[in-house]
Write a protein that holds these residues in place. Structure first.
Motif, PDB file in Angstrom:
ATOM      1  N   ARG A  19     -16.217  39.312  49.058  1.00 56.29           N
ATOM      2  CA  ARG A  19     -17.459  38.947  48.378  1.00 56.29           C
ATOM      3  C   ARG A  19     -17.551  39.630  47.005  1.00 56.29           C
ATOM      4  NH1 ARG A  19     -20.760  39.948  52.327  1.00 56.29           N
ATOM      5  NH2 ARG A  19     -21.026  37.792  53.004  1.00 56.29           N
TER       6      ARG A  19
ATOM      7  N   ALA B 235     -24.048  26.953  58.589  1.00 58.46           N
ATOM      8  CA  ALA B 235     -23.132  27.440  57.573  1.00 58.46           C
ATOM      9  C   ALA B 235     -23.247  26.567  56.344  1.00 58.46           C
ATOM     10  CB  ALA B 235     -21.690  27.418  58.106  1.00 58.46           C
ATOM     11  N   THR B 236     -22.731  27.075  55.229  1.00 58.30           N
ATOM     12  CA  THR B 236     -22.819  26.364  53.965  1.00 58.30           C
ATOM     13  C   THR B 236     -21.476  25.742  53.623  1.00 58.30           C
ATOM     14  OG1 THR B 236     -24.499  27.855  53.152  1.00 58.30           O
ATOM     15  CG2 THR B 236     -23.272  26.637  51.508  1.00 58.30           C
TER      16      THR B 236
ATOM     17  N   HIS C 259     -17.029  28.169  54.170  1.00 60.51           N
ATOM     18  CA  HIS C 259     -18.455  28.069  54.442  1.00 60.51           C
ATOM     19  C   HIS C 259     -19.232  29.213  53.792  1.00 60.51           C
ATOM     20  CE1 HIS C 259     -17.318  25.694  58.309  1.00 60.51           C
ATOM     21  NE2 HIS C 259     -17.187  24.989  57.215  1.00 60.51           N
ATOM     22  N   THR C 260     -18.587  30.366  53.640  1.00 57.31           N
ATOM     23  CA  THR C 260     -19.265  31.521  53.051  1.00 57.31           C
ATOM     24  C   THR C 260     -19.359  31.418  51.536  1.00 57.31           C
ATOM     25  OG1 THR C 260     -18.506  32.952  54.851  1.00 57.31           O
ATOM     26  CG2 THR C 260     -19.248  34.036  52.831  1.00 57.31           C
ATOM     27  N   PHE C 261     -18.284  30.954  50.894  1.00 57.70           N
ATOM     28  CA  PHE C 261     -18.219  31.010  49.429  1.00 57.70           C
ATOM     29  C   PHE C 261     -18.260  29.638  48.755  1.00 57.70           C
ATOM     30  CE2 PHE C 261     -16.080  34.847  51.000  1.00 57.70           C
ATOM     31  CZ  PHE C 261     -16.878  35.806  50.391  1.00 57.70           C
TER      32      PHE C 261
ATOM     33  N   LEU D  92     -14.823  41.305  54.606  1.00 57.62           N
ATOM     34  CA  LEU D  92     -15.633  40.258  53.993  1.00 57.62           C
ATOM     35  C   LEU D  92     -16.366  40.795  52.769  1.00 57.62           C
ATOM     36  CD1 LEU D  92     -16.695  37.375  54.049  1.00 57.62           C
ATOM     37  CD2 LEU D  92     -18.497  38.124  55.607  1.00 57.62           C
TER      38      LEU D  92
ATOM     39  N   ASN E 187     -20.886  26.312  62.770  1.00 54.26           N
ATOM     40  CA  ASN E 187     -19.660  26.979  63.172  1.00 54.26           C
ATOM     41  C   ASN E 187     -19.616  27.150  64.682  1.00 54.26           C
ATOM     42  OD1 ASN E 187     -21.319  29.155  63.803  1.00 54.26           O
ATOM     43  ND2 ASN E 187     -20.870  30.253  61.896  1.00 54.26           N
TER      44      ASN E 187
ATOM     45  N   ALA F 286     -14.233  29.831  57.705  1.00 60.52           N
ATOM     46  CA  ALA F 286     -15.234  30.874  57.454  1.00 60.52           C
ATOM     47  C   ALA F 286     -15.320  31.195  55.965  1.00 60.52           C
ATOM     48  CB  ALA F 286     -14.888  32.125  58.257  1.00 60.52           C
TER      49      ALA F 286
ATOM     50  N   ALA G 151     -25.615  36.500  49.924  1.00 64.13           N
ATOM     51  CA  ALA G 151     -24.511  36.012  50.754  1.00 64.13           C
ATOM     52  C   ALA G 151     -23.566  35.116  49.966  1.00 64.13           C
ATOM     53  CB  ALA G 151     -25.061  35.252  51.967  1.00 64.13           C
ATOM     54  N   ARG G 152     -24.059  34.510  48.898  1.00 68.43           N
ATOM     55  CA  ARG G 152     -23.227  33.649  48.068  1.00 68.43           C
ATOM     56  C   ARG G 152     -22.701  34.368  46.832  1.00 68.43           C
ATOM     57  NH1 ARG G 152     -24.250  28.235  48.816  1.00 68.43           N
ATOM     58  NH2 ARG G 152     -22.369  27.931  47.544  1.00 68.43           N
TER      59      ARG G 152
END
Length: 740
Positions: free
Chosen positions: A555, A331-332, A596-598, A551, A325, A593, A61-62
């Motif tokens: 990514r 979330a990161t 928090h995702t990347f 997404l 969220n 979003a 995911a990262r």
């Protein structure tokens, strides 16, 4: 230098089962190590080697590559170096064959002059012999003179594909690491020519001179001594687990001496001294609580520094806090900053505002130069232009976009009406995309003049290239101050991070003398692998727009540029590829979003016509704003209609700055401007009647009244039961000196 970051995690742990997934401040323990690795500017690539499926999912995911660790390397008896060798071999095996043993354009590593011969580099051993030197197919480095193996160029004929030069081992159970530690350790390995560099911390209360053996319950000094004061103890250090950097040569040479479990560290070992707070190694439940306390304190201190020192005085930093969220999902968040044009871009920093000139100069240099001036007057931090060659960008058959055709038709109809005074419609010359672009193209000489004007105006220049050739032109920009002169820079291929010195902390000094502060990749090229690689390899800050992208596409793009060494200089822009974009479609929450995702600084490429959108975007978390502007909205061209005028751009920027001021620093506590109201409107404990000295105070003797300059109501029950030390008159605010 090709440095592979290897994050190590096992599903099994006897001391603390499943510890890499244990939560600290609402996040899995291993996610903090992901943050540390992704924030580093010295890691060429990052992998996770694990047998834990949940950890694999978090890594993917990262955008972190996953190595499936085999069962025999995932036991508590397996050595760290065996797992590392397995990861190195699989990573190299996945890379393209035939690049002569290293990435194209990456120069040989610097050798520390220690009198050794180059010898033979190691061939790739079979994975099955990672823990055993018995396999006859394994060729190891020849013995060398001096202290260690050092950073030695690998022999090109023996290695195919990309070769790892050094390995950074990062244990997944360490949520606290000093921010700069990874890069500092890699730099020390290069500077000293050591076989390995490890982080160490001073031994304190567990010093050997203060520990004892027990004979029954009888204490026997471990080392006989009479030392009483801590400062008299011999300085000793232990490996705190935060960082291990080792050369590939030393890592594989350890196979020759399997009885020495630390042989992979080589003979020449160096240390970086850290404080005990620089790293927290989690092995027990108590360690989890300690790690959480340290992370909270770091966050509080960072907030205080922002308040006390000002944003622009902070170094590149990474802070970690849990965020939830709108769907209630964990979330990161990784607050990072990127250096660009003398500014820091990231959470808590002023928004970096880009005035997008684009192609609104209509191919005219004088107009382009005026746009630089207007961008500066409006208060923008940077001005951006598009660089392309029409023949290289579009085929003869490529049509224009619908919004471009509609714009051209409207202008033609309006011109016909003005001439005839009627409602007639006109025939419009149909242009191909290449023909339209040819009218908007600027040459190398024009860009040199633009770069010089930006330097004069002290405004950063950002360019969007549309092909690999354009990236080379960007690097060749050396502005000549003469009105018609050329800068004389030859077109050179993009440089690798190794050739640029690999400085992740300040990318404001540009490669090859170029005057470009950053490269922006348009949404249309998010999937253009060759362009992403060329741009990332320049060493310049890189801004990616994400319009009309899935997404998974974002990514993949992020993963690509990280593999090319751009982790510490990457910014993502949310974008809606509709011109103009209706306000109700702008979707500002997408920025959160992406962040928090990347875990990257994010911003907005704004295609609305709203002058208020800049302020709204800043309030929604934008670190960067990009906004089209034009000198004449009625001019012919594809983007004028959705662009702001210079006056509107000035208003747009002012609104963004007002939003920043309104956001504040997020600290909870009374402001100086509140102090007067706080004092006047809050209450104190007051005598409800006269109280004689020596009287034990009861609740009915007290009341609460304004102002708040006496004992606060929180202490009401504390005062009850105490004895009056003096006579207290009716309606008197109590003070602590009046009671005992």
């Amino acid at each position: 230098m090709n440095t592979l970051g290897i994050i190590l995690a096992r599903a099994g742990s006897k001391g603390l089962p499943g510890k890499c997934l244990r939560e600290v401040l609402g996040r899995a323990l291993i996610e903090y190590t992901f943050d540390h690795a992704l924030t580093s500017g010295r890691l060429s690539s990052i992998v996770l080697t694990t047998d834990c499926e949940e950890a694999k999912a978090l890594a993917r995911a990262r955008g972190i590559e996953v190595i499936d660790r085999p069962a025999e390397l995932a036991t508590d008896m397996a050595t760290v170096d065996a797992a590392a060798r397995h990861a190195v071999l699989l990573w190299e095996g996945r890379r393209d064959e035939g690049t002569n043993g290293r990435r194209e354009g990456v120069p040989p590593l610097p050798l520390r002059e220690r009198g050794r011969g180059e010898g033979e580099g190691p061939r790739r051993p079979d994975v099955s012999c990672l823990s055993s030197p018995q396999d006859s197919t394994l060729t190891l480095p020849s013995p060398c003179q001096g202290e260690g193996h050092g950073l030695t160029p690998l022999s090109p004929p023996l290695l195919r594909g990309e070769a790892v030069d050094a390995v950074v081992l990062l244990y997944g159970n360490i949520p606290v690491r000093r921010v700069e530690l990874i890069d500092e350790a890699v730099e020390k390995l290069i500077a000293t020519g050591a076989d390995s560099v490890r982080s160490v911390a001073p031994v304190t209360k567990q010093h050997p001179d203060w520990v004892h053996r027990l004979d029954g319950d009888r204490m026997v000094q471990f080392r006989p001594n009479s030392i009483y004061r801590r400062q008299d103890l011999e300085p000793l250090y232990y490996h705190d687990g935060a960082i291990v950097v080792v050369t590939r040569a030393a890592l594989f040479a350890a196979l020759k001496t399997p009885e020495d479990k630390q042989a992979f560290l080589g003979r020449y070992r160096r240390a970086i001294i850290c404080s005990p707070e620089d790293a927290v190694d989690v092995d027990t439940a108590v360690d989890l609580f300690f790690a959480e306390a340290v992370l909270r304190r770091q966050s509080d201190e960072a907030t205080k520094r922002r308040s006390d020192e000002g944003n622009d005085q902070l170094p590149v930093t990474s802070y970690h806090l849990p965020v939830t969220n709108d769907q209630g999902l964990r979330a990161t968040t990784v607050f990072t900053s990127v250096a660009l044009g003398g500014h820091r871009i990231g959470a808590g920093q002023p928004a970096f505002i880009i005035a997008e000139a684009g192609v609104n100069h209509n191919g005219d240099l004088d107009t382009a130069l005026r746009m630089v001036d207007e961008a500066k007057r409006a208060g923008a931090d940077a001005v951006k232009f598009q660089m392309f060659r029409a023949a290289e960008l579009a085929s003869r058959q490529a049509p224009t976009a619908e919004y471009q055709r509609a714009r051209r038709k409207r202008r033609s109809d309006e011109a016909t009406k003005r001439r005839s005074g009627g409602d007639e419609s006109s025939e419009v010359e149909v242009l191909s995309q290449r023909e339209m672009l040819a009218r908007l193209e600027l040459g190398d000489e024009a860009f040199e003049r633009i770069a010089h004007r930006c330097k004069q105006q002290d405004i950063a220049l950002i360019i969007t290239p549309f092909g690999v050739q354009d990236v080379a032109r960007i690097q060749a920009l050396t502005p000549d101050p003469s009105p018609g002169g050329r800068g004389g820079g030859a077109l050179t291929p993009a440089l690798s991070r190794g050739e640029r010195g690999n400085d992740s902390h300040d990318h404001c000094s540009q490669s090859s003398g170029t005057q470009v502060a950053a490269i922006k990749i348009a949404s249309t090229d998010l999937t253009n692998g060759p362009l992403l690689e060329a741009a990332a390899r320049t060493g310049l800050p890189l801004i990616l727009s994400t319009g009309a992208s899935t997404l998974d596409e974002v990514r993949t793009a992020v993963k690509r540029v990280r593999e090319y060494g751009a982790s510490g200089r990457l910014i993502l822009l949310h974008c809606v590829s509709s011109y103009p974009t209706p306000r109700e479609s702008i979707n500002l929450r997408a920025m959160a979003a992406l962040h928090h995702t990347f875990g990257l600084p994010v911003g907005l490429s704004d295609h609305t016509t709203s002058v208020a959108m800049g302020g709204w975007a800043v309030a929604a978390g934008a670190c960067v704003l990009e906004k089209h502007f034009t000198l004449d909205r009625s001019a012919e061209g594809p983007d004028h209609a959705m662009s702001l005028t210079p006056d509107e751009l000035r208003e747009y920027i002012a609104g963004a700055r007002q939003a920043e001021a309104a956001l504040g620093d997020g600290m909870i506590g009374p402001l100086p401007i509140e102090q007067d109201v706080r004092t006047a409107a809050r209450k104190s404990i007051v005598a409800a009647r006269a109280i004689a000295a020596g009287t034990r105070i009861t609740a009915d003797m007290l009341t609460l009244k304004r102002p708040g300059t006496g004992i606060a109501p929180d202490h009401f029950q504390t005062v009850v039961g105490r004895v009056a030390a003096v006579d207290i008159a009716d309606d008197t605010l109590l003070a602590w000196t009046m009671v005992k």
